[in-house]
Write an enzyme that holds these catalytic residues in place. Structure first.
Site, PDB file in Angstrom:
ATOM      1  CD  GLU A   1      -2.895   1.130   2.344  1.00 25.03           C
ATOM      2  OE1 GLU A   1      -3.160   0.028   2.858  1.00 25.03           O
ATOM      3  OE2 GLU A   1      -3.478   2.184   2.673  1.00 25.03           O
TER       4      GLU A   1
ATOM      5  CD  GLU B   1      -8.637  -4.525   5.870  1.00 22.16           C
ATOM      6  OE1 GLU B   1      -7.642  -4.063   6.416  1.00 22.16           O
ATOM      7  OE2 GLU B   1      -9.615  -3.832   5.515  1.00 22.16           O
TER       8      GLU B   1
ATOM      9  NE  ARG C   1      -9.606   0.172   9.695  1.00 19.07           N
ATOM     10  CZ  ARG C   1     -10.851   0.030   9.246  1.00 19.07           C
ATOM     11  NH1 ARG C   1     -11.613  -0.952   9.704  1.00 19.07           N
ATOM     12  NH2 ARG C   1     -11.368   0.855   8.365  1.00 19.07           N
TER      13      ARG C   1
END
Ligand SMILES: Cc1cc2nc3c(=O)[nH]c(=O)nc-3n(C[C@H](O)[C@H](O)[C@H](O)COP(=O)(O)OP(=O)(O)OC[C@H]3O[C@@H](n4cnc5c(N)ncnc54)[C@H](O)[C@@H]3O)c2cc1C
Ligand code: FES
Ligand code: FES
Length: 1289
Positions: free
Chosen positions: A740, A1199, A818
């Site tokens: 990423e 995920e 997160r």
């Protein structure tokens, strides 16, 4: 190359020799070209192709959905092909054996086995779960429903694949051995190959071999090259003379004698295995005890590809202290024949044979000719023998401790006459515990002997606390535990004293159907093009990185004089060569393209060397000399906390009144836990090819999840506008978050080199480099305080998370956010506070990894839930269910939970897993078994879907219709095996109303869809699917007049009519997720668009003596809304689950105290393999759970399922609790993740671990280590548990 060290199997090819029509799979990366004289090599391209005919092996893996990113697929295809060439109808056991050396990081392995099961006698798998999607009541009745009620008979069932479609396999049609090689009759001539630095000599007689060895005593005898190959590649060894004994009969034959079987030293392990198996099948049992022990050890020795080439003599002569076979040979008293030109001598493998670390009694001019493995003792004496191997991963792994034990009893008694206990992994050589053995001679086999043995072993088998390899307590405990296992086995056999023992929608609408991954066939034939498959450009150069060997230091000088003088070198690059800005980073620019004056981690990129070939560039890069002035380092989270080394900001998320919550609580518990990091281990490492063009333009082919980020950071480094940089991504061989943001650290350097030299430049990182420089999942440490009522309801929680962020911010703040957004997992906690600290350390920057902080947040929640249950003495499942959220509840960040399906998943999972019966059965089992324990856990997950950075929740698409009716779709997402392109084609197909055969996606590129978000956060199908939908809808509206005018016409007619009417047949689409925007200060606003839910129930069995565990059964129920493609979604659930299994039970990154990563390849870093799949794994998708918020009512799936693998971790913890209760220990205890064998063993306190504890000195300073890492010691002898904690990094 997946790894270049024989550890992943991606390079598997088949070799065939004329003799005996023998075919065998090997790792191409370790097979020296010179060893292939007169050998036929078959690669995946050689057995079939999409263009011509697919081989059934290629077809079946593709159609059974066993290929996602496809990088492992050719290797798996060739392992299967080689198996079929030798055995046309194999058994499932043959499949298990054939795949031991193959890794896949994407699929979870199940679909591969399902596809290949069709070749076995077991045959076609049963109809799969997709039918369950269409039913209300929990899936297929199996044909039992009355009338037309069963989905199997009423046509609503869709199998994930239908074996009837497969082309039948006809073994008689295989390619024959090449006639060109058959006619070469002179097979016995001596050969000599001269290379740059090495001469390869292949003599044709023993005499010639011995005289060459006399002449070149320093020469290496190379057979399988599985040891020497690794030394050359990774230890920079150069061997000027290599002797190959492939043509020497004496070293390649097998002979039966009165005493046993003689094997030539060059016999492969597979050959030895087959011969011993034959002997075991034909000889009386009492004669084959030694053979059985060797076979037991071979079962866990490497993978099939390695065993097919590795020689038995190579294993002995390597003299590794952790060799698997040497302890067996030593305990068995194997005899070796050594020879030089003057004669031979017979040597017994005993304590004098290994003279030091990797040294033996062999003289430099000698070679090992053969070894004799003896029959076990017969007539009136009784000999028993066992072999043991304890390694982090059960299959294909290096051992922590190996042992072999042999006892011979005096005639008709249980008195020990002879005892041999040999251990590997306990000293610089394989050792015999001679003192203990001597002490036990003459004693009867009973409890007294056991006690004497354990006390003596505890004193004899010592290890220095700073011994290389670490895990000192565990290894020492294992010496006792393994003896105890042997003791029990022998006891049982003595008792028996037996001398001989016998042995619903429209068919055209493809959405929701299990469409095969569109590249699967190409991936199975090797035709799929990955970045490094792009043919060489004329004039192309290769780049190798120069990286820091220090974790924190000033660079004093860089000396390139030797490097630039080496062959093929074109230039070196350092920070002063960056034409634009040297600062870089995905969000904040706190990194440098090339280090400028200072390095902040080992692996920090300092510069690069560009040369004409890969080997020239890599050799020269190693010759660059750098002098450093070392600075203080911070490596672990604990060190960062002590030094208060944190990045800003420290995030806090709080709701309710914490103080009041704790006052209200009947109980307050405090605890902490550590969760280790994880290496992405995508099979395709980072790779970039940069091609300079005119006017400052540059075309880059990159394996990246972030085409646009690559574009902007390359433009920044080159000092040009983004419109000059074109980034193209065809496909990746896996990403998992690792591509990423960290891909840009390579792409920018390669682009710089291409820009400077005006020539194409390429670099694909070697596996060890990739692991060294790119970082992985953040390790986390958490401290928590939880308040709860007598009934188990949690009323207050205060938790602090610390992540090991590394030397730059990268995406770490979002990862921590997160984690905080998932700190309560699925439980309602009225008063809650979470704080997140980002530890600044001298490790390579950690980054995104599937789950992105969510798993770290949630595992801590499951830890305190377990603590609460243990404190109250109640099953953890009761506490979980009691605290589970309900529809309409609010999260700690005040988001209302609507369309809440978690309770349905929970009930369904309990029902499908037969939870109650299994729990009762586990209780019974645990009462009846002292040394193995079973445990169960049911774990829920609630995973928020959206990028938490709001601006990223957007996507674009571009759809062209050509005049022949074909459609080209482009969108912002990248394909990394997750099937995104397949799903996008399904979306386009439904909206346009054309079959998928008319639609094509070529690649992702920054000049078709600009400003794309990274393919991440599980949201790519949602975002890009909506954008594709939007674009297609525009085109449908434009075509509508032509459909209306010609309703009987076809798609091509309408397209042509529109074209001639000058209608624009190209449209772009766009989508932004509505109503997002959360503010930490006010704790208001929506963070997520919706949630994906799931529940898993797992059952394990723990071996309390070794810490090994078996995954017996896992049942997963997952809510993926209305699946766009059930085959892909189930593949995602299984793949994520297996990756989670690695995270929570297996994968460990080891660093030295100086911040050097020690686990840099599949040899030392273990990801789950075929053998790690739970014996029963069932995945069900929740029915009737449409999600109005995403495309066609689907849900994100990439995920969310990963965390469900923590059910295995907590099942292990449950089993360990049962073991602890045997010694009166109850209540909460700490178990860090991963639950490795070492941690499990140390947590299962018993008399053996107590014995080690009582003789163990608690103070030491970690010393330098070699292969396996260094460790920090946390001692807690007061509760009689010892925990060796890996460096918290
Ligand atoms: C992926 C992988 C997994 C592995 N797994 C295991 C494992 O599970 N357990 C384990 O124990 N090992 C393991 N190994 C190590 C290795 O495979 C074994 O040691 C193997 O038996 C070596 O045999 P070889 O023929 O490949 O040796 P080579 O590399 O060809 O040679 C090894 C050494 O032996 C010497 N030698 C070979 N033959 C003779 C001879 N006749 N006379 C004198 N010297 C000789 C060579 O000179 C050299 O120094 C693994 C290696 C790899 C790459
Ligand atoms: S085994 Fe050869 S590349 Fe991994
Ligand atoms: S499909 Fe196996 S590694 Fe990707």
């Amino acid at each position: 190359m997946g790894c270049a060290e024989g550890g992943c199997g991606a390079c598997t090819v088949m070799l065939s020799r004329l003799k005996g029509d023998h075919h065998y799979s090997v790792n191409a990366c370790l097979a020296p070209l010179c060893s292939l004289h007169l050998v036929a090599v078959t690669t995946v391209e050689g057995i079939g192709s999409v263009a011509q005919t697919l081989h059934p092996v290629q077809e079946r893996i593709a159609k059974a959905h066993g290929s996602q990113c496809g990088f492992c697929t050719p290797g798996i295809v060739m392992s299967m092909y080689a198996l079929l060439r030798n055995k046309a109808t194999p058994t499932m056991d043959d499949l298990d054996d054939a795949f031991q050396g193959n890794l896949c990081r994407c699929t979870g392995y199940r679909p591969i086995l399902e596809g290949y099961r069709t070749f076995t006698k077991v045959g076609t798998p049963a109809l799969t779960v997709v039918c369950c999607l269409l039913r209300q009541d929990g899936g297929c009745c199996g044909g039992g429903a009355s009338g037309n009620g069963c989905c199997r008979t009423n046509g609503t069932a869709t199998p994930l694949f239908d074996a009837k479609d497969f082309v039948p396999f006809d073994p008689t049609q295989e390619v024959i051995f090449p006639p060109e090689l058959m006619v070469k009759t002179d097979r016995s001539q001596s050969l000599c190959f001269h290379g740059d630095r090495t001469v390869w000599l292949q003599p044709n007689s023993l005499e010639e071999l011995l005289s060459l060895k006399w002449k070149h005593p320093e020469a290496r005898v190379v057979v399988g090259n599985t040891e020497v190959g690794i030394e050359v590649k990774f230890k920079n060894m150069v061997y000027p003379v290599i002797l190959s004994p492939a043509f020497i009969p004496e070293l390649n034959t097998i002979k039966h004698t009165e005493q046993g079987i003689i094997f030539g030293a060059s016999c492969s392990l597979s050959l030895m295995e087959a011969e011993l198996r034959r002997a075991v099948d034909s000889l009386p049992l009492h004669q084959t005890q030694v053979f059985l022990a060797v076979l037991e050890q071979l079962r866990w020795f490497a993978g099939r590809q390695i065993r097919n080439v590795a020689a038995v003599g190579g294993n002995i002569m390597t003299a590794s202290p952790i060799s698997d076979l040497n302890p067996v040979f030593m305990a068995a008293g194997v005899k070796l024949t050594l020879m030089d030109k003057d004669g031979s001598r017979l040597v017994q493998m005993d304590s004098r044979f290994f003279t030091g670390y990797r040294r033996t009694a062999l003289r430099p001019q000698e070679v090992l000719v053969s070894l004799e493995i003896p029959y076990s003792k017969k007539v009136r004496q009784t000999q028993f023998m066992s072999a043991f191997k304890q390694s982090p991963r059960r299959e294909d792994d290096i051992s922590i401790v190996t042992a072999a034990m042999s006892v011979t009893f005096s005639p008709d008694t249980s008195l020990v006459e002879e005892l041999k206990l040999s251990y590997g992994g306990m000293a610089p050589t394989t050792v015999l515990a001679e003192r203990t053995a001597k002490e036990l001679i003459g004693r009867p086999w009973g409890e007294e002997l056991l006690q004497a043995a354990c006390s003596s072993l505890a004193e004899e088998m010592t290890l220095d606390p700073s011994a290389p390899g670490g895990m000192v307590t565990y290894r020492r405990t294992l010496t006792l535990s393994l003896f105890y296992k042997f003791y029990l086995t022998v006891l049982l056999k003595l008792r028996d004293q037996v001398w001989e023992v016998p042995q619903g929608q429209h068919l055209d609408d493809v959405v929701g159907r299990p469409i095969m991954h569109l590249s699967a066939l190409k991936q199975a034939t090797g035709e799929a093009v990955y970045c490094d498959d792009i043919p060489l450009y004329e004039n192309e150069l290769y780049l190798a990185l120069v990286t820091s060997t220090k974790a924190h230091a000033h660079i004093l000088s860089i000396d390139t004089s030797l490097a630039v003088s080496m062959p093929g070198v074109v230039c070196c690059l350092f920070s002063e060569d960056v034409p634009g800005s040297n600062s870089t980073g995905p969000i904040v620019y706190d990194e440098s393209v090339l280090a400028d004056g200072q390095v902040t981690c080992v692996g920090h990129i300092i510069g690069a060397v560009v040369a004409d070939t890969q080997s020239h560039a890599q050799r020269a890069a190693k010759a660059v000399k750098i002098q450093y002035e070392e600075l203080p380092t911070v490596v672990t989270i604990q060190e960062a906390i002590a030094a208060q080394s944190f990045y800003e900001p420290i995030r806090t998320l709080q709701k309710g009144d914490l103080e009041a919550g704790f006052e209200q609580a009947d109980h307050i518990l405090e605890g902490d836990m550590h969760m280790g990091g994880q290496e992405h281990f995508y099979l395709e490492t980072n790779v970039t090819l940069a091609v300079p063009k005119e006017d400052g333009e540059m075309e880059l082919f990159v394996s990246t999840q972030s085409a646009s980020k690559t574009q902007s950071l390359v433009a920044k480094a080159l000092g040009v506008a983004s419109n000059r940089i074109l980034v193209r991504v065809k496909r990746m061989g896996g990403g998992f978050g690792g591509k990423e943001s960290r891909t840009t650290i390579l792409s920018t350097v390669v682009a710089m080199a291409a820009n400077k030299l005006k020539r194409p430049v390429r670099c694909m990182l070697d596996r060890d480099e990739d692991m060294l420089v790119t970082g992985g999942r953040h390790p986390f440490y958490a401290k928590y305080k939880v308040g709860f009522l007598d009934n188990g309801q949690v009323v207050a929680l205060d938790v602090s998370y610390y992540s090991n962020t590394g030397n730059s911010m990268d995406l770490s703040l979002s990862v921590m956010e997160r984690a905080l957004f998932h700190m309560e997992n699925s439980y309602s906690v009225a008063n809650i506070r979470g704080r997140g600290f980002l530890c600044r350390t001298n490790l390579p920057s950690n980054t995104a990894f599937r789950g992105f902080g969510g798993p770290q947040g949630m595992i801590v929640a499951e830890s305190w839930v377990t603590d609460v249950a243990q404190r109250l003495g109640r099953p953890a499942e009761e506490i979980r269910r009691l605290n589970l959220y309900k529809e309409g509840d609010r999260t700690p960040y005040n988001q209302v939970l609507d369309q809440f399906t978690l309770d349905r998943c929970w009930d369904e999972c309990l029902r499908r897993s037969d939870y109650k019966q299994r729990r009762a059965a586990a209780h019974l089992y645990n009462r009846q078994n002292r040394w193995t324990k079973r445990g169960l856990a049911v774990v829920p997950t609630k995973f928020g879907i959206s990028f938490t950075a709001v601006f990223l929740n957007q996507a674009g698409a571009l759809v062209h219709i050509y005049t022949d009716g074909s459609v080209l779709v482009t969108h912002g997402g990248t394909e990394m095996g997750q099937g995104l392109h397949t799903k996008m084609v399904q979306v386009a197909s439904r909206v346009l109303g054309v079959p998928i055969s008319k639609i094509h996606i070529s690649e992702t590129s920054t000049n078709t869809v600009p400003n794309t978000s990274p393919t991440a956060a599980s949201a790519s199908s949602d975002l890009n699917g909506a954008a594709v939908h939007n674009a297609c809808q525009v085109l449908v509206e434009r075509l509508q007049p032509y459909r209306s005018a010609n309703p009987k016409g076809c798609w091509e007619d309408w397209v042509k009519a529109a074209y001639f009417d000058r209608v624009n047949l190209s449209a772009n689409g766009f989508y932004r997720t509505p109503d997002l925007g959360y503010d930490f200060n006010s704790n208001c606003g929506r963070v997520f668009d919706y949630y994906s839910y799931g529940v898993a129930c797992s059952e394990v069995e723990v071996d309390c003596l070794t810490g090994a565990h078996k995954n017996l059964r896992t049942t997963v129920v997952m809510d993926v809304g209305h699946s766009l493609n059930p085959a892909i979604d189930i593949g995602q659930v299984e793949g994520a689950f297996m990756q989670g299994l690695g995270l929570f039970t297996l994968e460990e990154l080891h660093y030295s105290p100086k911040g050097v990563l020690l686990t840099r390849g599949p040899g030392s870093y273990k990801i789950p393999a075929f053998g790690d799949i739970p014996s029963h794994l069932t995945v069900s998708l929740l029915r009737d759970a449409p999600n109005a918020k995403a495309i066609f009512n689907s849900k994100a799936v990439g995920e969310p399922p990963l965390f469900l693998a923590s059910s295995v971790f907590f099942a292990i913890k449950d089993a360990v609790s049962a073991a602890r209760s045997e010694v009166g220990l109850s209540g909460p205890f700490r178990l860090d993740s991963p639950a490795s064998a070492e941690r499990i063993r140390n947590a299962c306190t018993d008399r053996f671990s107590q014995l080690i504890c009582s003789v163990f000195s608690p103070s030491f300073t970690p010393g330098p280590s070699d292969h396996s890492g260094s460790f920090k010691l946390v001692l807690n002898c007061s509760v009689l548990t010892l925990t060796l904690v890996l460096v918290l990094s």
